[in-house]
Design an enzyme around this catalytic site. Structure first.
Site, PDB file in Angstrom:
ATOM      1  N   LYS A 183       0.501  -1.310   0.139  1.00 62.46           N
ATOM      2  CA  LYS A 183       0.298  -0.091  -0.067  1.00 62.46           C
ATOM      3  C   LYS A 183       1.002   1.545   0.193  1.00 62.46           C
ATOM      4  O   LYS A 183       1.564   1.365   1.019  1.00 62.46           O
ATOM      5  CB  LYS A 183      -1.079   0.109   1.106  1.00 62.46           C
ATOM      6  CG  LYS A 183      -1.798   1.114   0.883  1.00 62.46           C
ATOM      7  CD  LYS A 183      -2.730   1.525   2.225  1.00 62.46           C
ATOM      8  CE  LYS A 183      -1.639   2.642   3.268  1.00 62.46           C
ATOM      9  NZ  LYS A 183      -1.953   4.303   2.461  1.00 62.46           N
ATOM     10  N   GLU A 259      10.651   1.376   9.978  1.00 64.11           N
ATOM     11  CA  GLU A 259      11.428   2.575   9.521  1.00 64.11           C
ATOM     12  C   GLU A 259      10.919   3.863   9.948  1.00 64.11           C
ATOM     13  O   GLU A 259       9.876   4.088   8.890  1.00 64.11           O
ATOM     14  CB  GLU A 259      12.189   2.428   8.257  1.00 64.11           C
ATOM     15  CG  GLU A 259      13.647   2.878   8.197  1.00 64.11           C
ATOM     16  CD  GLU A 259      13.517   4.493   7.491  1.00 64.11           C
ATOM     17  OE1 GLU A 259      13.496   4.898   8.238  1.00 64.11           O
ATOM     18  OE2 GLU A 259      14.226   4.233   6.469  1.00 64.11           O
ATOM     19  N   CYS A 294      13.720  11.401   6.105  1.00 65.90           N
ATOM     20  CA  CYS A 294      13.217  10.481   7.362  1.00 65.90           C
ATOM     21  C   CYS A 294      15.138  10.903   7.755  1.00 65.90           C
ATOM     22  O   CYS A 294      14.518  11.200   9.225  1.00 65.90           O
ATOM     23  CB  CYS A 294      12.665   9.008   7.406  1.00 65.90           C
ATOM     24  SG  CYS A 294      13.645   8.151   6.528  1.00 65.90           S
ATOM     25  N   GLU A 393      10.199  16.222  14.702  1.00 64.74           N
ATOM     26  CA  GLU A 393      10.063  15.860  13.941  1.00 64.74           C
ATOM     27  C   GLU A 393       9.482  17.005  12.994  1.00 64.74           C
ATOM     28  O   GLU A 393       8.437  16.846  12.840  1.00 64.74           O
ATOM     29  CB  GLU A 393      10.471  14.618  13.396  1.00 64.74           C
ATOM     30  CG  GLU A 393      10.490  14.495  12.232  1.00 64.74           C
ATOM     31  CD  GLU A 393      10.700  12.870  11.418  1.00 64.74           C
ATOM     32  OE1 GLU A 393       9.542  12.130  11.989  1.00 64.74           O
ATOM     33  OE2 GLU A 393      11.029  12.597  10.441  1.00 64.74           O
TER      34      GLU A 393
HETATM   35  P1  ADP Z   1       2.053  10.936   7.425  1.00 59.98           P
HETATM   36  O1  ADP Z   1       1.204  11.274   7.930  1.00 59.98           O
HETATM   37  O2  ADP Z   1       3.615  11.726   7.484  1.00 59.98           O
HETATM   38  O3  ADP Z   1       1.469  10.556   6.029  1.00 59.98           O
HETATM   39  P2  ADP Z   1       2.248   7.909   8.430  1.00 59.98           P
HETATM   40  O4  ADP Z   1       3.586   7.601   8.634  1.00 59.98           O
HETATM   41  O5  ADP Z   1       0.549   8.283   8.978  1.00 59.98           O
HETATM   42  O6  ADP Z   1       2.687   9.754   8.270  1.00 59.98           O
HETATM   43  O7  ADP Z   1       2.149   7.148   6.481  1.00 59.98           O
HETATM   44  C1  ADP Z   1       3.053   6.863   5.986  1.00 59.98           C
HETATM   45  C2  ADP Z   1       1.912   5.685   5.296  1.00 59.98           C
HETATM   46  O8  ADP Z   1       1.385   4.781   6.157  1.00 59.98           O
HETATM   47  C3  ADP Z   1       1.261   5.827   4.387  1.00 59.98           C
HETATM   48  O9  ADP Z   1       0.797   4.530   3.264  1.00 59.98           O
HETATM   49  C4  ADP Z   1      -0.326   6.014   5.098  1.00 59.98           C
HETATM   50  O10 ADP Z   1      -0.964   5.657   4.736  1.00 59.98           O
HETATM   51  C5  ADP Z   1      -0.116   4.663   6.261  1.00 59.98           C
HETATM   52  N1  ADP Z   1      -0.680   4.809   7.482  1.00 59.98           N
HETATM   53  C6  ADP Z   1      -1.174   4.968   8.348  1.00 59.98           C
HETATM   54  N2  ADP Z   1      -1.991   5.066   9.317  1.00 59.98           N
HETATM   55  C7  ADP Z   1      -1.508   3.957   8.961  1.00 59.98           C
HETATM   56  C8  ADP Z   1      -2.984   3.089  10.391  1.00 59.98           C
HETATM   57  N3  ADP Z   1      -3.319   2.785  11.160  1.00 59.98           N
HETATM   58  N4  ADP Z   1      -1.791   1.795   9.545  1.00 59.98           N
HETATM   59  C9  ADP Z   1      -2.124   0.969   8.788  1.00 59.98           C
HETATM   60  N5  ADP Z   1      -0.956   2.276   7.543  1.00 59.98           N
HETATM   61  C10 ADP Z   1      -0.806   3.371   8.540  1.00 59.98           C
END
Ligand code: ADP
Length: 490
Positions: A183, A259, A294, A393
């Site tokens: 995803k 990561e 990051c 961050e």
């Molecule tokens: P940002 O908010 O900066 O986009 P995230 O760490 O939330 O950073 O997002 C990184 C990835 O994790 C994206 O693909 C996002 O859709 C996914 N993501 C966010 N929340 C969840 C969750 N609760 N479970 C699984 N994947 C998630």
């Protein structure tokens, strides 16, 4: 190389499952271009049913196609062909990356696409190079450690480097014989989907790599909690990583590779060398991808004797970038991903200033960039120990500056309560560099440099709240296998 017209880029629609694009009726999500804030596409997010389709078919195909059971060399050959096709498709992939992410098209053409292909080639070569073990057991028995794939690995990637992040996840997982359901971020869905399409053209069996689109809360969560997903590999924020880890624990006790975020220090000593060169290194360290990396080196910790000279040069350097649309070939300085990110950067800087920080340069958005959020490289000094800009961050081009007298003080300033992703040490005193290399609580230490190379053999990953497990290197390949202990009596 030339500019391209963002309206002319063909965008796939739907999820890539079992070798084809399929539409689904999930919630529609609008997507905007970072460069000009224009709505340019929509995805329909994969709900639990679509995620189930993707995972179920991945599990079935990895067995029926022979992907998990074939000779590792065959898997390696398929990954190599995939890398070849990625290179051939470079222009289209670069445009897909540049239209929707923050990567300028020239970087996408010269770095992202070839880097992605090269990372996959590295794992193609790993496929048949690493083995299990045989133990010195008694004469009438044989003890062995036999590696095998997990099954389906759920991979979740962020929006900052969509293509290369996809290669870091897919390369080791596929080389080790797993299937992958990936995803990408809902903000940057398209280049990853194209990668999956090319994988099938390269002979990776349909269904072994599926890409599903949607939000983290719905699609990401359904992927992490799906019972057939046996391992999760994630790159993103520390808060999301923690949420994923707890979901993975509750739904199958699955291993996770995380990561996560960083707030990485750059320690510069008086003897570090030429001030111009140091300033350039530091500048690139915190402004690459407008600070949305990051490993960004966002805390400058500099010895008093050289601080003024380097700071002057940094101020001058920060005034040079010319922001531009990611589809213009001349663009080097890119936008923030979206308004939410822009507002976060603005808020943290305002809080930092309210706590006493002084803005030496930048501190605001470029004026003439309409709906795009282009943020000026920003230097903050006079940041006290509790200043928010030292702790949070920011994920924008913001560098705090602190000075020190001796090595001990430098090390104390470098320590962060939460993060331990990366650190830079700049000094020609090698014994000191080695002492600091040992002492720093960081997953990566760069000495007299501050950027990645194409040496994929060097793994990357954090300590503390920056996560655990490694991307890249042999370690990422090994982490995509589980090891069965076998004891045979004869
Ligand atoms: P940002 O908010 O900066 O986009 P995230 O760490 O939330 O950073 O997002 C990184 C990835 O994790 C994206 O693909 C996002 O859709 C996914 N993501 C966010 N929340 C969840 C969750 N609760 N479970 C699984 N994947 C998630």
């Amino acid at each position: 190389m030339t500019d391209f017209n963002p309206d002319d880029v063909h965008l796939s629609s739907g999820h890539f499952i079992d070798g084809q694009f399929v539409s689904a009726s999930g919630q529609a999500m609008g997507i905007k271009r970072p460069s000009d804030g224009q709505h340019y596409a929509e995805i329909h997010e994969a709900d639990a049913r679509t995620v189930d389709d993707a995972v179920t078919v991945a599990e079935a195909r990895r067995i029926s196609s022979g992907w998990s059971g074939c000779s590792p060399r065959e898997r390696g050959a398929a990954l190599s062909r995939w890398a070849d096709l990625i290179e051939k498709d470079s222009e289209y992939l670069a445009q897909l990356e540049a239209v929707g992410s923050t990567r300028p098209v020239t970087d996408a053409r010269n770095i992202e696409v070839p880097f992605t292909a090269a990372a996959l080639r590295f794992y193609a070569e790993c496929a048949d190079k690493y083995s299990g073990d045989v133990f010195p057991t008694q004469h009438s028995s044989l003890g062995m450690l036999v590696p095998e794939p997990y099954g389906v690995i759920g991979a979740i990637t962020p929006w900052n480097f969509p293509l290369s992040m996809a290669s870091w996840k897919c390369g080791p997982a596929l080389a080790a014989g797993n299937a992958v359901v990936l995803k990408p971020s809902e903000l940057t869905p398209f280049s990853t989907a194209r990668l999956a399409e090319l994988a099938v053209q390269a002979g990776i069996p349909s269904g072994v790599l599926n890409v599903i689109q949607g939000s983290g809360k719905v699609t990401g969560n359904a992927l992490v909690t799906h019972p057939l997903v046996r391992k999760v590999s994630f790159t993103g924020s520390t808060a999301t990583g923690a949420a994923i880890m707890s979901q993975a624990a509750l739904h199958g006790t699955k291993p996770v590779t995380l990561e996560l975020g960083g707030k990485s220090p750059q320690l510069v000593f008086d003897d570090a060398g030429d001030a111009d060169e140091i300033a350039e290194r530091l500048f690139l360290g915190f402004t690459v991808n407008a600070g949305q990396a990051c490993v960004s080196g966002t805390r400058l910790i500099i010895q008093k004797g050289i601080a003024e000279r380097v700071t002057e040069k940094l101020i001058a350097r920060c005034q040079k970038p010319v922001p531009g649309m990611t589809w213009h070939a001349s663009t080097r300085y890119c936008p923030l991903i979206d308004a939410r990110q822009g507002e976060k950067v603005a808020t943290i800087i305002a809080q930092s200033v309210a706590q006493g920080a002084r803005v030496l340069v930048g501190g605001k958005r470029y004026d003439n960039t309409k709906e795009g959020w282009f943020w000026q490289p920003t230097l903050l000094e006079n940041v006290g120990p509790d200043n928010v800009a030292l702790h949070e961050e920011i994920f924008g081009p913001v560098l705090t500056i602190q000075t020190f007298t001796d090595e001990e003080e430098a090390l104390a300033l470098a320590q962060h309560a939460v993060f331990g992703l990366c650190a830079g040490v700049h000094t020609v005193n090698m014994p000191r560099a080695m002492r600091l290399m040992r002492a720093l609580d960081s997953g990566t230490v760069w000495v007299n440099r501050y950027r990645r190379t194409w040496d994929f053999i060097i793994p990357t990953g954090g300590f503390q709240g920056s996560g655990f497990g490694k991307d890249l290197g042999r370690q990422a390949f090994e982490a995509c296998q589980r090891y069965k202990s076998v004891l045979i009596d004869f």
